[in-house]
Design an enzyme around this catalytic site. Sequence first.
Site, PDB file in Angstrom:
ATOM      1  N   HIS A   6       0.838  -1.192   0.000  1.00  0.00           N
ATOM      2  CA  HIS A   6       0.000   0.000   0.000  1.00  0.00           C
ATOM      3  C   HIS A   6       0.871   1.240   0.000  1.00  0.00           C
ATOM      4  O   HIS A   6       1.968   1.232   0.567  1.00  0.00           O
ATOM      5  CB  HIS A   6      -0.883   0.053   1.263  1.00  0.00           C
TER       6      HIS A   6
ATOM      7  N   CYS B 276      -4.173   2.088   9.443  1.00  0.00           N
ATOM      8  CA  CYS B 276      -5.364   1.360   9.007  1.00  0.00           C
ATOM      9  C   CYS B 276      -6.287   0.959  10.149  1.00  0.00           C
ATOM     10  O   CYS B 276      -7.404   0.508   9.916  1.00  0.00           O
ATOM     11  CB  CYS B 276      -4.987   0.147   8.167  1.00  0.00           C
TER      12      CYS B 276
END
Length: 267
Positions: free
Chosen positions: A168, A255
């Site tokens: 990511h 996250c």
Amino acid sequence: MTDHSFRFTHALCRSPARSVTDGLRAVDMGAPDPDLFLAEHAAYVAALRAAGAEVTVLPAQEAFPDSCFIEDPALCLKGVAILLRPGAPSRLGEAAALRPDLERHLSAVVELPPGGFVDGGDILCSDDEVMVGLSARTDAGGVAALRPLVEELGYRLRLVDTPPEILHFKTESSLLDAETVLATPRLAATGCFAGYRVIETAEGEDAAANAIRFNDPVMLSKGHPRTAARLTAAGFDVVELPTTQAALVDGGLSCLSLRYSLPGEEQ
């Protein structure tokens, strides 16, 4: 300068499920311990509250092993939640499951139009720019669908080609303030942060790059002393938190929460 990219009043988290042992992982280093994960998650929530957040912890969702990584299925900007479409098939139902909670806590909820996939872990927001990195979980079609939604909220969107070996975009970058980014040397070398001041993680401490700034503190994964020293020397207030279990399922600090302020509440 409004600093709404790191000054927030609220955070939304989700308790890790026992099924987190089945969570996605690029490299299998063993399954996380659900009890230890829960303890580390509690320390994370406590740190957010100490930084001034009103934190709501949603119940675990056993049907979605990765659902504690609540940032991936939604993006919060200026009190508006944008429901995203995570690129991993096992996570496709998470946005719909999260929607009722977003409708309770945010001022508005909009949905990413059809046309591709976007993971919140690939989105880095400054005060006026939304940077989106292409990855195995975020594609050009998803970014094209996202662009008008963020532009309507007053942001410009910039597409970034994340190196293919990075899961990511925010695996190796985070925002420290409206003008400063923490990034790995590998990601910084791509030039994607032109116009920002970049502080690079120390050699061998790439995992430190996934940090979060929440009001005054910068929250950093524990175990990266040289990067912590660099941030302290640059004038940041560093709080180190354990993330050993999240790391086993490709997760980190950013996250584990959706961070936001409602209109009129901005600090």
